[in-house]
Enzyme design. Structure first.
Site, short mmCIF file in Angstrom:
data_model
loop_
_atom_site.label_atom_id
_atom_site.label_comp_id
_atom_site.label_asym_id
_atom_site.label_seq_id
_atom_site.Cartn_x
_atom_site.Cartn_y
_atom_site.Cartn_z
N CYS A 148 0.65 -1.26 0.41
CA CYS A 148 0.31 -0.17 -0.15
C CYS A 148 0.29 0.82 0.30
O CYS A 148 2.32 0.96 -0.18
CB CYS A 148 -0.82 0.26 1.44
SG CYS A 148 -1.91 -1.56 1.52
N ARG A 161 -4.47 1.55 0.17
CA ARG A 161 -4.50 -0.15 -0.19
C ARG A 161 -4.31 -0.93 -1.51
O ARG A 161 -5.86 -0.81 -2.78
CB ARG A 161 -6.43 -0.74 0.02
CG ARG A 161 -5.63 -2.14 0.32
CD ARG A 161 -6.69 -2.85 1.20
NE ARG A 161 -6.38 -4.34 1.38
CZ ARG A 161 -7.58 -5.56 1.74
NH1 ARG A 161 -8.93 -5.41 0.93
NH2 ARG A 161 -7.20 -6.80 1.68
N LEU A 162 -3.64 -1.45 -1.56
CA LEU A 162 -3.57 -2.81 -2.76
C LEU A 162 -3.27 -4.45 -2.22
O LEU A 162 -2.74 -4.40 -1.26
CB LEU A 162 -1.22 -2.39 -2.99
CG LEU A 162 -1.39 -3.57 -4.06
CD1 LEU A 162 -1.93 -2.97 -5.82
CD2 LEU A 162 -0.25 -3.47 -5.10
N ASN A 207 2.24 0.09 4.99
CA ASN A 207 2.74 -0.86 3.75
C ASN A 207 3.66 -1.54 3.50
O ASN A 207 4.01 -1.73 4.48
CB ASN A 207 3.26 1.06 3.13
CG ASN A 207 4.25 0.68 1.61
OD1 ASN A 207 3.60 -0.46 0.90
ND2 ASN A 207 5.38 1.03 1.44
N ASP A 234 -2.77 -9.06 7.00
CA ASP A 234 -1.56 -9.16 7.98
C ASP A 234 -1.33 -8.04 9.28
O ASP A 234 -0.47 -7.56 10.27
CB ASP A 234 -0.58 -9.92 7.56
CG ASP A 234 0.20 -8.61 6.36
OD1 ASP A 234 -1.03 -7.83 5.52
OD2 ASP A 234 1.16 -7.77 5.81
N GLY A 264 15.03 -11.08 -7.13
CA GLY A 264 16.13 -11.85 -6.64
C GLY A 264 16.99 -9.98 -5.82
O GLY A 264 18.40 -9.82 -5.55
#
Length: 590
Positions: free
Chosen positions: A2, A49-50, A74, A99, A359
């Site tokens: 987010c 929010r995502l 976030n 979460d 990575g």
């Protein structure tokens, strides 16, 4: 994933509703799935929010039952499942699978010390009405950004500086931060180019009350102790930690995949993803039409090995038309043009997924860059005195050195800079790393400066620009602590970068991918600057608009460019940095 924003005015003064709305709207791409705001006089905590976890119930802010604690974040807490299980059957039991609720319940139970339990990437804001305190908390190495402006008893904060500017903050240039940019090719945290706008530093939190603004470091790599183990033990522990780091980063309620370059880092991550997934991994690669610069065949090799659902898009090598867009999303200038292909591969992936594994971080932890190989190949790299070593490594990572800056800077700029401060950024870090060997000292400097200042800005800002989340298993704190408990000679040995790491993953990804030559963004920018991009260079470096800023010596800049064009010197990096800075001025100041 987010964006967060808000403010706390200790005198109870409020921003206007329009200003608060603008703080969220300006970073809507970070979180297009909804906006939530908690507001009371003199205080606001907001979130764009995502939605990645618990799509239905994960709206922020999360507020305690007694309405005394408010949380926005976030990022992602990758061990939230285990933490929620610990809270089960207690008064702090979670009611959703989000979460962010775990953060609220942990804070209710443990107070601010809860942060040490988190395995994740996060920027968190917590309002504790009992204490009348605002906490701004950042993850261990700075995967998620968090900025604040502290003037006249008001803290304004945001995931991006744009949110802070939307609150009506004056856009004043920080000249010493400008000097740091030209020293290192990125603005060195905690400073930003905007005066009085700072980073919350990685591994720290800031507690704001009416009485004080207190900064507390809650985690520090320098506290990790060196250990001695056999190569077999190091390899087993490396593989065990990385395997679990990948496993917990697969937790998502939306489609996800991975960036795949065909390098050892992304190939390893994709190989471990394939091991844990029942469906093919979705992998994404950007290739160049010009085969001389195209890495995509290596990515194809990895995709075939792990039977991924692979998407390749070929583009023109010259992506510099994206530079203003990338600068807008970064808030600050970066001379590193690898931001541009990162944006393109994120844009490609965003058509099919909302989250990717990458990575990132492995090179800084395990000595993956050729610059380490060349620096430590010097005969005296291990025998020089501490002062000589520090000075030599500073030169190794510097862009414009003191003598060059003396010629480059205008008299006006020299008056505004307190002193040449490049050494002041690295000296305290060297002091904290005195117990480390020389290789680990170099990696510590880059992990503390280069990662949060540049290399982690790239995946966050370029991904968020297209509303896609990036997760980096190598930056699991267990892997970071393993890396800095390991002797440097196991990372760089007889000219082999990532020595022990490569031995650990060779069986997984095969020798062809493990020991292939590392390829950076090596398109011929040096030549483009002389010919194809000449008009762009002259506009950005020597136009009336640029000269009128009175920052640089026009004759010096002309000579710098002329020497580059004639072949007398390769000034590509210096020219790129000056171009990046002028693009920033035009995006944010003009």
């Amino acid at each position: 994933m987010c964006g967060i924003f808000g403010y706390f005015d200790t005198q109870g003064r409020s921003l206007t509703p329009l200003q608060l709305q603008d703080m969220g709207d300006v970073i809507k791409y970070r979180g297009p799935d909804g906006q939530g705001v908690f507001v009371e006089p003199g205080l606001a905590l907001g979130n764009q929010r995502l939605a990645i976890l618990d799509i239905e119930h994960g709206q922020q802010p999360f507020i305690s039952d007694n309405e005394q604690i408010v949380v926005v974040q976030n990022g992602e807490i990758f061990n939230h499942v285990e933490l929620a299980e610990e809270l089960k059957d207690s008064e702090f039991e979670c009611r959703t699978h989000c979460d962010t609720e775990v953060l609220l319940r942990l804070y209710e139970k443990h107070g601010i010390d809860f942060v040490s339990k988190l395995n994740g990437m996060f920027a968190i804001a917590i309002w504790d009405n009992h204490q009348k305190a605002l906490y701004l908390i950042r993850d261990r190495v700075g995967e998620k950004p968090l900025h604040y402006h502290n003037v006249e008893n008001r803290i304004v904060f945001g995931s991006e500086i744009k949110s802070i500017l939307a609150a009506g903050i004056d856009k004043k240039l920080d000249f010493n931060a400008l000097d740091s940019f030209l020293s290192f090719n990125y603005v060195v945290p905690p400073s930003t180019l905007f005066k009085n706008v700072k980073h919350v530093m990685p591994g720290t939190y800031i507690k704001v009350t009416a009485q004080a603004v207190e900064e507390v470091r809650w985690w520090d790599i320098a506290n990790v102790k060196l250990q001695q183990k056999s190569e077999t033990q190091w390899i087993d522990e490396f593989n065990e930690i990385l395997d679990d780091a990948v496993r917990i980063r697969l937790r998502a309620d939306v489609p996800f995949g991975a960036f795949l370059s065909g390098g050892v880092d992304s190939s390893t991550v994709v190989g471990l993803m394939a091991k844990h997934m029942t469906q093919p991994v979705k992998t994404f690669t950007i290739g160049f039409h010009d085969e001389k610069f195209d890495e995509s065949p290596f990515a194809e090799l990895a995709a075939t090995r792990f039977e991924t659902e692979h998407v390749v898009e070929k583009v023109e090598a010259n992506l510099l038309g994206l530079w203003p867009k990338a600068t807008f999303h970064c808030d600050q200038p970066h001379g590193d043009v690898s931001f541009l292909p990162t944006y393109r591969v994120a844009e490609l992936a965003s058509r099919k997924v909302k989250m990717v594994l990458t990575g990132d971080g492995a090179d800084e932890l395990f000595a993956g860059y050729d610059k380490y190989k060349s620096f430590f190949a010097q005969d005296n790299a291990f025998s020089m005195s501490n002062n000589e070593y520090q000075s030599s490594y500073l030169d190794n990572i510097s862009l414009f050195k003191s003598e060059s800056k003396s010629g480059l800077y205008s008299d006006q700029l020299k008056l505004n800079i307190s002193e040449d401060n490049a050494e002041s950024y690295v000296s305290p870090l060297f002091n904290k790393a005195q117990h480390m060997d020389r290789i680990n000292q170099a990696l510590y400097i880059d992990t503390m400066l280069l990662l949060p200042g540049n290399n982690l800005v790239k995946p966050d800002r370029m991904g968020m620009a297209v509303s896609i989340e990036n997760r980096a298993p190598f930056l699991d704190f267990r892997m970071i602590e393993l890396a800095f408990s390991m002797p440097g000679e196991l990372k760089l040995q007889e000219g082999e970068t990532k020595y022990i790491y490569k031995k650990a993953v060779a069986d997984l990804i095969g020798n062809d991918l493990t020991y292939r030559k590392k390829q950076m963004f090596t398109v011929p920018i040096s030549e483009w600057l002389k010919h194809d991009l000449k008009d762009m260079v002259l506009d950005l470096l020597l136009s009336e608009k640029t000269i009128a800023r009175d920052l640089f010596n026009k004759d010096y800049v002309e000579t710098l460019y002329a020497n580059h064009c004639s072949g007398k010197a390769n000034n590509t990096r210096e020219i790129r940095a000056l171009m990046a800075l002028e693009i920033w001025f035009r995006e944010f100041i003009d």
